[in-house]
Design an enzyme around this catalytic site. Sequence first.
Site: not given
Length: 190
Positions: A68, A71, A75, A113-114
């Site tokens: 996370e 991620h 972004y 990944d999600e």
Amino acid sequence: WRPEEVDVSKDKKDFNALTENEQHIFTSNLKRQILLDSVQGRAPNLAFLPIVSLPEVENWIETWSFSETIHSRSYTHIIRNIYPDPSFVFDDLLSQLKKMEGNAKIIKLIARDENVHLASTTTMLKLLKKEDKDFEKIAKEMEPESIALYEEVINQEKEWASYLFQNGSMIGLNEKILSDYIEWIGCSCS
């Protein structure tokens, strides 16, 4: 993987060629994901590590949390490479026509990944109900509250889809498609 491994140098030009509506969708989504994944980076550790006793599960939770944070960094990496002044974005999807290819690669890695996080969590919850009679009892007692939480999340995500596509859609994605997906994923996980 790390976001810096993906070349996004061409994407700045592609971004400038997007319509104003496409830029709104792209930027709004990135801003929301930065916020959500920043919070989500801490959540698995805070919620699960105090109650975990298996080293394998502890490792999975640590990996999930680390993903996370990657991620959120991704972004941020995308925005810094697209905007001449990224503070505009920090302060205040993608076209299927070979635009924003570097960003598409990063977002594809994040989506992978999600999906792992979703499948792992769903599997763990199902296994806990089968293997732990106390958990099974608590899950049954909390079922109405759990359903209400899922419904609230689904509604919030649909509101987000409405905001995101308020001025139109992008090729391959619009409010209805996203709302239908939200319904499907929400119902298949509950």
